[in-house]
Design a protein around this motif. Structure first.
Motif, PDB file in Angstrom:
ATOM      1  N   LEU A   1       0.815  -1.212   0.000  1.00 14.12           N
ATOM      2  CA  LEU A   1       0.000   0.000   0.000  1.00 14.12           C
ATOM      3  C   LEU A   1       0.848   1.261   0.000  1.00 14.12           C
ATOM      4  O   LEU A   1       0.504   2.254  -0.644  1.00 14.12           O
ATOM      5  CB  LEU A   1      -0.912  -0.006   1.237  1.00 14.12           C
ATOM      6  N   TRP A   2       1.989   1.211   0.730  1.00 15.32           N
ATOM      7  CA  TRP A   2       2.847   2.395   0.860  1.00 15.32           C
ATOM      8  C   TRP A   2       4.242   2.088   0.303  1.00 15.32           C
ATOM      9  O   TRP A   2       5.196   1.855   1.058  1.00 15.32           O
ATOM     10  CB  TRP A   2       2.945   2.812   2.322  1.00 15.32           C
ATOM     11  N   PRO A   3       4.407   2.098  -1.012  1.00 19.74           N
ATOM     12  CA  PRO A   3       5.708   1.742  -1.598  1.00 19.74           C
ATOM     13  C   PRO A   3       6.809   2.751  -1.294  1.00 19.74           C
ATOM     14  O   PRO A   3       7.989   2.439  -1.464  1.00 19.74           O
ATOM     15  CB  PRO A   3       5.410   1.691  -3.104  1.00 19.74           C
ATOM     16  N   GLY A   4       6.454   3.960  -0.829  1.00 20.07           N
ATOM     17  CA  GLY A   4       7.461   4.968  -0.530  1.00 20.07           C
ATOM     18  C   GLY A   4       8.070   4.849   0.848  1.00 20.07           C
ATOM     19  O   GLY A   4       8.889   5.696   1.249  1.00 20.07           O
ATOM     20  N   THR A   5       7.704   3.799   1.586  1.00 22.37           N
ATOM     21  CA  THR A   5       8.248   3.600   2.936  1.00 22.37           C
ATOM     22  C   THR A   5       9.752   3.326   2.885  1.00 22.37           C
ATOM     23  O   THR A   5      10.223   2.572   2.043  1.00 22.37           O
ATOM     24  CB  THR A   5       7.536   2.417   3.612  1.00 22.37           C
ATOM     25  N   THR A   6      10.498   3.952   3.795  1.00 23.00           N
ATOM     26  CA  THR A   6      11.939   3.726   3.880  1.00 23.00           C
ATOM     27  C   THR A   6      12.354   3.528   5.329  1.00 23.00           C
ATOM     28  O   THR A   6      11.642   3.925   6.256  1.00 23.00           O
ATOM     29  CB  THR A   6      12.740   4.908   3.290  1.00 23.00           C
ATOM     30  N   LYS A   7      13.523   2.923   5.527  1.00 20.12           N
ATOM     31  CA  LYS A   7      14.048   2.701   6.875  1.00 20.12           C
ATOM     32  C   LYS A   7      14.448   4.026   7.513  1.00 20.12           C
ATOM     33  O   LYS A   7      14.837   4.967   6.824  1.00 20.12           O
ATOM     34  CB  LYS A   7      15.257   1.768   6.818  1.00 20.12           C
ATOM     35  N   ALA A   8      14.370   4.070   8.828  1.00 19.92           N
ATOM     36  CA  ALA A   8      14.718   5.290   9.562  1.00 19.92           C
ATOM     37  C   ALA A   8      16.200   5.593   9.447  1.00 19.92           C
ATOM     38  O   ALA A   8      17.038   4.688   9.343  1.00 19.92           O
ATOM     39  CB  ALA A   8      14.332   5.143  11.029  1.00 19.92           C
ATOM     40  N   ALA A   9      16.523   6.860   9.477  1.00 18.76           N
ATOM     41  CA  ALA A   9      17.924   7.291   9.523  1.00 18.76           C
ATOM     42  C   ALA A   9      18.483   7.047  10.921  1.00 18.76           C
ATOM     43  O   ALA A   9      17.739   6.912  11.901  1.00 18.76           O
ATOM     44  CB  ALA A   9      18.032   8.770   9.167  1.00 18.76           C
ATOM     45  N   GLY A  10      19.811   6.996  11.014  1.00 16.98           N
ATOM     46  CA  GLY A  10      20.456   6.889  12.317  1.00 16.98           C
ATOM     47  C   GLY A  10      20.620   5.483  12.826  1.00 16.98           C
ATOM     48  O   GLY A  10      20.852   5.283  14.029  1.00 16.98           O
ATOM     49  N   LEU A  11      20.519   4.470  11.949  1.00 13.87           N
ATOM     50  CA  LEU A  11      20.662   3.090  12.381  1.00 13.87           C
ATOM     51  C   LEU A  11      22.096   2.584  12.290  1.00 13.87           C
ATOM     52  O   LEU A  11      22.442   1.561  12.873  1.00 13.87           O
ATOM     53  CB  LEU A  11      19.758   2.185  11.536  1.00 13.87           C
ATOM     54  N   GLU A  12      22.936   3.283  11.535  1.00 12.03           N
ATOM     55  CA  GLU A  12      24.307   2.823  11.360  1.00 12.03           C
ATOM     56  C   GLU A  12      25.105   3.028  12.647  1.00 12.03           C
ATOM     57  O   GLU A  12      24.945   4.038  13.325  1.00 12.03           O
ATOM     58  CB  GLU A  12      24.983   3.584  10.219  1.00 12.03           C
ATOM     59  N   PRO A  13      25.983   2.068  12.993  1.00  9.80           N
ATOM     60  CA  PRO A  13      26.828   2.228  14.190  1.00  9.80           C
ATOM     61  C   PRO A  13      27.741   3.440  14.053  1.00  9.80           C
ATOM     62  O   PRO A  13      28.170   3.796  12.954  1.00  9.80           O
ATOM     63  CB  PRO A  13      27.643   0.931  14.219  1.00  9.80           C
ATOM     64  N   THR A  14      28.012   4.080  15.173  1.00  3.31           N
ATOM     65  CA  THR A  14      28.926   5.222  15.207  1.00  3.31           C
ATOM     66  C   THR A  14      30.057   4.932  16.174  1.00  3.31           C
ATOM     67  O   THR A  14      30.057   3.919  16.881  1.00  3.31           O
ATOM     68  CB  THR A  14      28.193   6.495  15.649  1.00  3.31           C
ATOM     69  N   ASP A  15      31.018   5.837  16.213  1.00  3.06           N
ATOM     70  CA  ASP A  15      32.145   5.671  17.132  1.00  3.06           C
ATOM     71  C   ASP A  15      31.700   5.710  18.597  1.00  3.06           C
ATOM     72  O   ASP A  15      32.414   5.233  19.485  1.00  3.06           O
ATOM     73  CB  ASP A  15      33.185   6.767  16.889  1.00  3.06           C
ATOM     74  N   ALA A  16      30.527   6.296  18.850  1.00  5.00           N
ATOM     75  CA  ALA A  16      30.029   6.389  20.220  1.00  5.00           C
ATOM     76  C   ALA A  16      29.374   5.098  20.687  1.00  5.00           C
ATOM     77  O   ALA A  16      29.114   4.919  21.879  1.00  5.00           O
ATOM     78  CB  ALA A  16      29.025   7.540  20.338  1.00  5.00           C
ATOM     79  N   ASP A  17      29.089   4.169  19.769  1.00  5.60           N
ATOM     80  CA  ASP A  17      28.435   2.914  20.136  1.00  5.60           C
ATOM     81  C   ASP A  17      29.414   1.961  20.809  1.00  5.60           C
ATOM     82  O   ASP A  17      30.612   1.951  20.521  1.00  5.60           O
ATOM     83  CB  ASP A  17      27.842   2.237  18.898  1.00  5.60           C
ATOM     84  N   THR A  18      28.878   1.140  21.703  1.00 10.54           N
ATOM     85  CA  THR A  18      29.610   0.043  22.322  1.00 10.54           C
ATOM     86  C   THR A  18      28.780  -1.224  22.142  1.00 10.54           C
ATOM     87  O   THR A  18      27.671  -1.185  21.599  1.00 10.54           O
ATOM     88  CB  THR A  18      29.842   0.291  23.818  1.00 10.54           C
TER      89      THR A  18
END
Length: 328
Positions: free
Chosen positions: A294-311
């Motif tokens: 129904l909603w082909p324009g749906t995309t994944k949220a931004a900010g999911l990639e690991p960063t240097d601040a992640d543990t």
């Protein structure tokens, strides 16, 4: 509108916890090195899940990681003796509750050691289980977890479906708390179709105006990040669902949001099924996979990639445990 009364038990109810547990633990504790030799990859995964999602019932854990409830209970008793998990059982006005599990002291120490951090970095305290057991939000938290556990466990019996990702409220707040604070964020997949969605679990305790006000945050998220996950609103009862739909149809349309609603009355143990109604006029109920179509324009949220601040403590935990390695 007056908030709906709380049920005697289940999601949205107020729980009264008995003593954390009557199970005796050995007088001495194994050190971390000795304990590690007695734990499996599944045990470590469970500790990480309890750190991420705060509380899971024995039934939840059995659905995700064991062949049955009895085998789950046997292993959980052992993990409790080791101090990897803690437990409590809420008192219902009628019936009985399953054992509820939280992260234990040894589990917190293990996770911290694997991350190369002090135990304090896990946020665990000797009072953690008590705070969870008596929290007025316990019913809400279990409602969120129950829904997503059904989705994750579906992949064990139906290959090619399930959750690829599941972030808790705390992890969502860490990533997007300055814009939105959903109860969870997840990726449902069915074959090559993926539905990224925020979940809001509504127990009926908040005024409708407060729920409506949240839509502005989700609109700001779409505008700010350029990404477009779906928003799923799950209510406790059908009557609350209908009240929310009447209130939110116009603002959701004006803000250009992709919103679908349902209630626990319908979703029961199959939240992937045809119980979700898009928040648009004259639209029939459909499945989670149907929302992708129904909603082909749906995309994944931004900010999911690991960063240097992640543990290791802040990275997403796989919704299902690792598969046992094949023998020689």
């Amino acid at each position: 509108m007056t908030a709906l009364p709380r049920p005697d038990h289940g999601p949205g109810s107020r729980y009264t916890a008995r003593a954390a547990t009557t199970r005796a633990r050995p007088g001495h504790r194994l050190d971390i090195v000795a304990l590690t030799r007695r734990l499996t990859a599944r045990d470590l995964w469970l500790a990480a899940m309890l750190h991420e999602h705060r509380v899971l019932t024995a039934t939840h854990i059995a659905r995700l990681a064991f062949t049955g409830l009895r085998s789950a209970q046997r292993r959980l008793r052992t993990l409790h003796q080791y101090g990897v998990v803690d437990s409590f059982r809420p008192l219902f006005q009628t019936g009985s509750a399953p054992e509820h599990y939280t992260l234990g002291p040894a589990g917190a120490s293990l996770l911290a050691a694997h991350a190369g951090l002090d135990t304090a970095a896990t946020g665990w305290r000797p009072t953690s289980t008590g705070r969870i057991a008596y929290s007025p939000s316990l019913g809400h938290d279990l409602g969120v977890n129950d829904t997503l556990i059904h989705l994750a466990a579906h992949g064990r019996t139906t290959p090619g479906t399930g959750l690829e990702l599941w972030l808790s409220e705390r992890s969502c707040a860490r990533r997007w708390g300055d814009i939105v604070r959903p109860d969870a964020y997840a990726h449902w997949h069915d074959g090559d179709r993926i539905l990224p969605f925020f979940l809001e679990f509504d127990t009926g305790s908040q005024p409708l105006a407060r729920v409506e006000a949240k839509l502005a945050g989700y609109s700001a998220f779409t505008t700010t990040t350029g990404t477009r996950p779906v928003l799923l609103l799950l209510t406790r009862t059908q009557s609350r669902d209908l009240a929310l739909r009447r209130r939110l149809v116009a603002p959701a349309r004006d803000l250009g949001l992709q919103v679908a609603t349902s209630s626990v009355d319908f979703t029961t143990e199959m939240p992937w099924g045809g119980w979700w109604t898009p928040l648009t006029a004259a639209t029939r109920r459909t499945t989670l996979t149907g929302l992708v179509v129904l909603w082909p324009g749906t995309t994944k949220a931004a900010g999911l990639e690991p960063t240097d601040a992640d543990t290791a403590l802040t990275l997403p935990v796989p919704p299902l445990p690792p598969q046992p390695e094949p023998g020689p």
